[in-house]
Motif scaffolding. Sequence first.
Motif, mmCIF file in Angstrom:
data_model
loop_
_atom_site.group_PDB
_atom_site.id
_atom_site.type_symbol
_atom_site.label_atom_id
_atom_site.label_comp_id
_atom_site.label_asym_id
_atom_site.label_seq_id
_atom_site.Cartn_x
_atom_site.Cartn_y
_atom_site.Cartn_z
ATOM 1 N N THR A 265 0.842 -1.202 0.000
ATOM 2 C CA THR A 265 0.000 0.000 0.000
ATOM 3 C C THR A 265 0.872 1.244 0.000
ATOM 4 O OG1 THR A 265 -0.145 -0.073 2.407
ATOM 5 C CG2 THR A 265 -1.932 -1.115 1.152
ATOM 6 N N ASP A 266 0.234 2.361 -0.321
ATOM 7 C CA ASP A 266 0.919 3.653 -0.429
ATOM 8 C C ASP A 266 0.950 4.318 0.935
ATOM 9 O OD1 ASP A 266 1.928 6.109 -1.056
ATOM 10 O OD2 ASP A 266 0.452 6.595 -2.598
ATOM 11 N N GLY A 267 2.152 4.392 1.528
ATOM 12 C CA GLY A 267 2.281 4.999 2.846
ATOM 13 C C GLY A 267 2.107 6.503 2.826
ATOM 14 N N GLY A 268 2.135 7.105 1.642
ATOM 15 C CA GLY A 268 1.941 8.544 1.548
ATOM 16 C C GLY A 268 0.517 8.936 1.272
ATOM 17 N N SER A 269 -0.374 7.986 1.219
ATOM 18 C CA SER A 269 -1.791 8.253 0.925
ATOM 19 C C SER A 269 -2.619 8.117 2.193
ATOM 20 C CB SER A 269 -2.298 7.267 -0.134
ATOM 21 O OG SER A 269 -3.690 7.345 -0.267
ATOM 22 N N LEU B 136 4.813 1.421 1.499
ATOM 23 C CA LEU B 136 5.964 2.120 0.936
ATOM 24 C C LEU B 136 5.866 3.607 1.245
ATOM 25 C CD1 LEU B 136 6.581 0.540 -2.593
ATOM 26 C CD2 LEU B 136 7.835 0.150 -0.471
ATOM 27 N N ILE B 137 7.017 4.181 1.585
ATOM 28 C CA ILE B 137 7.083 5.598 1.931
ATOM 29 C C ILE B 137 7.627 6.377 0.731
ATOM 30 C CG2 ILE B 137 7.990 7.297 3.554
ATOM 31 C CD1 ILE B 137 6.091 5.185 4.740
ATOM 32 N N PRO B 138 6.937 7.450 0.295
ATOM 33 C CA PRO B 138 7.436 8.250 -0.843
ATOM 34 C C PRO B 138 8.812 8.824 -0.546
ATOM 35 C CG PRO B 138 5.163 8.811 -0.345
ATOM 36 C CD PRO B 138 5.636 7.945 0.783
ATOM 37 N N SER B 139 9.621 8.906 -1.587
ATOM 38 C CA SER B 139 10.951 9.498 -1.457
ATOM 39 C C SER B 139 10.814 11.007 -1.313
ATOM 40 C CB SER B 139 11.813 9.180 -2.695
ATOM 41 O OG SER B 139 11.963 7.780 -2.829
ATOM 42 N N THR B 140 11.500 11.563 -0.328
ATOM 43 C CA THR B 140 11.436 13.013 -0.123
ATOM 44 C C THR B 140 12.797 13.667 -0.214
ATOM 45 O OG1 THR B 140 11.632 12.681 2.266
ATOM 46 C CG2 THR B 140 9.405 12.848 1.349
ATOM 47 N N LYS C 134 -5.679 7.434 2.272
ATOM 48 C CA LYS C 134 -6.624 6.330 2.076
ATOM 49 C C LYS C 134 -5.935 4.975 2.038
ATOM 50 C CE LYS C 134 -9.914 9.174 -0.529
ATOM 51 N NZ LYS C 134 -10.664 9.316 -1.806
ATOM 52 N N ASN C 135 -4.612 4.980 2.240
ATOM 53 C CA ASN C 135 -3.876 3.715 2.258
ATOM 54 C C ASN C 135 -4.115 2.920 0.967
ATOM 55 O OD1 ASN C 135 -1.950 2.313 3.757
ATOM 56 N ND2 ASN C 135 -3.462 0.825 4.468
ATOM 57 N N GLU C 136 -4.001 3.589 -0.197
ATOM 58 C CA GLU C 136 -4.310 2.984 -1.486
ATOM 59 C C GLU C 136 -3.333 1.864 -1.816
ATOM 60 O OE1 GLU C 136 -4.078 6.286 -4.112
ATOM 61 O OE2 GLU C 136 -6.110 6.990 -3.693
ATOM 62 N N VAL C 137 -3.847 0.814 -2.478
ATOM 63 C CA VAL C 137 -3.002 -0.299 -2.900
ATOM 64 C C VAL C 137 -2.158 0.151 -4.077
ATOM 65 C CG1 VAL C 137 -4.628 -2.024 -2.092
ATOM 66 C CG2 VAL C 137 -4.787 -1.219 -4.448
ATOM 67 N N MET C 138 -1.024 -0.490 -4.278
ATOM 68 C CA MET C 138 -0.082 -0.108 -5.328
ATOM 69 C C MET C 138 0.172 -1.295 -6.264
ATOM 70 S SD MET C 138 2.724 2.138 -3.198
ATOM 71 C CE MET C 138 3.606 2.527 -4.718
ATOM 72 N N PRO C 139 -0.307 -1.207 -7.491
ATOM 73 C CA PRO C 139 -0.038 -2.282 -8.456
ATOM 74 C C PRO C 139 1.349 -2.147 -9.070
ATOM 75 C CG PRO C 139 -1.430 -0.617 -9.453
ATOM 76 C CD PRO C 139 -1.232 -0.198 -8.028
ATOM 77 N N PHE C 140 1.885 -3.288 -9.572
ATOM 78 C CA PHE C 140 3.130 -3.339 -10.337
ATOM 79 C C PHE C 140 4.353 -2.880 -9.552
ATOM 80 C CE2 PHE C 140 -0.401 -2.614 -13.247
ATOM 81 C CZ PHE C 140 -0.377 -3.838 -13.902
ATOM 82 N N VAL C 141 4.317 -3.112 -8.238
ATOM 83 C CA VAL C 141 5.492 -2.878 -7.397
ATOM 84 C C VAL C 141 6.366 -4.123 -7.452
ATOM 85 C CG1 VAL C 141 6.285 -2.443 -5.056
ATOM 86 C CG2 VAL C 141 4.210 -1.317 -5.909
ATOM 87 N N SER C 142 7.670 -3.938 -7.568
ATOM 88 C CA SER C 142 8.593 -5.075 -7.622
ATOM 89 C C SER C 142 8.822 -5.642 -6.214
ATOM 90 C CB SER C 142 9.930 -4.645 -8.232
ATOM 91 O OG SER C 142 9.764 -4.251 -9.566
#
Length: 852
Positions: free
Chosen positions: A35-39, A104-108, A41-49
């Motif tokens: 899931t997207d740690g920067g969202s 996953l945490i967005p790169s800042t 709504k905790n959105e799921v993330m497709p096509f992550v390696s």
Amino acid sequence: MDLRNFLRRYTFFAFLVFYTSALFAQTTTVTGVVTDGGSKKNEVMPFVSVGFMGTTIGAPTNANGRFSISTDKPVKQIKVSFVGYQDAYINITPGVAQVVNVRLIPSTEELQEVDVKAGKKPKYRNKGNPAVELIRQVIAHRDQNRPEAYNYVEYREYDKMMFSIANLSDKFAQKKFLQKYNFVLQNRDSTTVPGKSLLPLYLDEKLSQYYYRKQPEKERSVVLGTRTVDYGGSIDKEGITEFFKYMYAKVDIYDNSINLMTNNFLSPIANGGPTFYKYFITDTVTLDNGQKLIELSFTPRNLEDMLFEGKIYITQDGNFAVQKAKLGINKHINLNFVKSMDIDLDFEQNPDGRYHLSKSTNLADFGINKNKNSGLFGIRTIVYKNYIVNQPRPDTTYKKGVEDDAADYAISHRGEKFWDQNRLDTLTTAEAKVYKNVDSLSHMKSFQRTLDIATLLFAGYKSFGWFEVGPSNTFYSFNPIEGLKLRLGGRTTPELSNRYYFETYAAYGFKDEKWKGFLSATYSLNNKSIYKFPQNYIRASFNRDTKIPGAALQFVQEDNFLLSFKRGENDKYLYNDFYRFDYVHEFESHFSYSLTLKKWTQTPAGSLYFQNNTGFINNLTTAEVSLNLRYAPNEKFYQGKIYRVPVPSTNPIISVDYTHDFKGIVGGSYDFQTVHARIDRRTYLSQLGYFDSFVEGGKIFGQVPYPLLTIFRANQTYAYDLYSYNLMNFLEFVSDKYVALNIDQHFMGFFFNKIPLLQKLKWREVVSFKGIYGQLGDNNNPALHPNLYQFPVRADGTPITYTLGNTPYIEGSVGVENIFKFIRVDYVRRFNYLDHPGVAADGIRVRVKLDF
């Protein structure tokens, strides 16, 4: 110790140890959701390696962000990575099945310094590539994201086409002889395209309302207004507009193929895309509304192929819709005269969350020299507004209404107020001045004189207002019968009348000392130009001239000077007198029919003669009525004032002809019927290019002499003829029933682009096949019926004319086109009937064609 016994025991022991270890090895299985740690709504993330550290084992997350990986190797950690996010390293327990959910945490952090070191370039693979898995999802959802997925669609469309001279040098513009045109040359735009100073010379605007219904499928486009610069005189604004729009066809990224610059490009989201493109997930983009898009970059596997490079932005809402696209071409592509091309596609969201195309912009930079910054520059912009889906309309909405001349005139003469209120895009300052500047230019006598000279050189006609003289390439020709032949003719234009048209020429042969000529009068029944679709006219004509039996020319005049040069024996001619009356009627559905009444008198000339058991016959006269039916669905034309040329299409063209000749009417000598049918089609084969093909057949019912049989199209010139048999001699084969197949395959450089030495030449491969299977019935065989005309023979008694037996006539060719960008050279081979006198088994033929 026996060495062999020791090795046998040791080998068995080693195998036993290995097998036991493998048998008791434990499998590590990890499943979970990313899931997207920067969202919020905790959105799921497709096509992550997701992969096991220290191995090459891994897999991307699916559309719901889920993954599942397993291995028998001793692993202790997994790595989760995605562009724009920090890599995650998670410890796992080896040998057991476990669930690991990852945020996953967005790169800042900003990148401060990069050290680039040479290393071995990793090999690109489709297997296990998250970018390829993503594009496959886009392909799988392609149909649901097209407008045609709705039951009803309607929108307003604004189409603007602009052509300019780019970076015209000030030194040239200040030439003394151009000072009178200074008001045009100083109208520059340097803001639309960075680095380009554009001098607009052509502008066309069109506003339409589009309607679509799925069941039963029907579409209609209602033109609300058109506006085009008018240079007047011989410059045909409608023909130019149609040609430009054929070059700059509308771009639908959801189509498998996109036709641009008369070539077929493979869409990056076509079914076969992963075979020809490389894909890379290069970024994630967050829109103002918080929506996240995946940026997917792509590039051709082979840089010379007809492919795009660029980026598409894909939604992560489960629809896998293209929300934005940037398409371009690389400098190595096998495309003529185009230095660069950039296409921007922007999409807007519907109330139901899906997307529709809102704006398409196509920019192309043209030039013979790709290294120079000047040349022609074209921009086509299409804007879509007022998008409405699933709103039913009455049946009459989808039916084309009867458009009278008054309505056509009003549509093409909308005032400034109309365009100010309805134009869906803005004009630049330079574009806004084009209409007035061109209007002033068209009234300058010096400019019109320049246009007249250019028209004579390139089109072959000299305009005198309501009458044109030409074509110039027929003024002079020669042949063995007529010797030197001079010809002069012309035709009227719509400037005389939209109803009445006249065409004529006179010719004189200095060897046979005979005058020839042509005269026709045409009356348009729908008060439109007879060259415009749909045609509806009657024509009466008379023609007296020479003709080679079996010679059939496509879009070329018989007296063309270049066709005077022929190979082999070329002394079999006919003097023909034609009296004709034609009625032609085309319908909006692209079905048409024509009715022809014709009296035809043939008189042999040269070594040709007519002879039966009673002696020599001076001439042969027939009186016939013929009906032609033709259906060409969705056919389009380069349609101008005094010409029209069909635009190649994947839709078939079907034609059927029936002819009845009557004996005893206006001198007719024979009573018989002829039926002929033909189907033409262009078929695109993605990156393998395309092929043009036709199949035809015919049959004659009744007894006729050989000049009235089917005389197969032969070609004894050195030019390659697409529709004739290039190694067949004139009058070599006749038949009263036959079928024929013709295929002309263009590979567009698919193979040469892979060969280093040929890549630079931009040559393209072409292959053709032509075959006829035909027979002559006993009732038309002069050997069995002495009253029929005997087949002609040479002075030494050898035959000139033959019939096809059980063996079909076959010839084929392999060739290279795009030599110097406009020459095609074919090696042609004839495969049978090589024992006929005067035939060639093979030969080289040349064809000239300017193409992109």
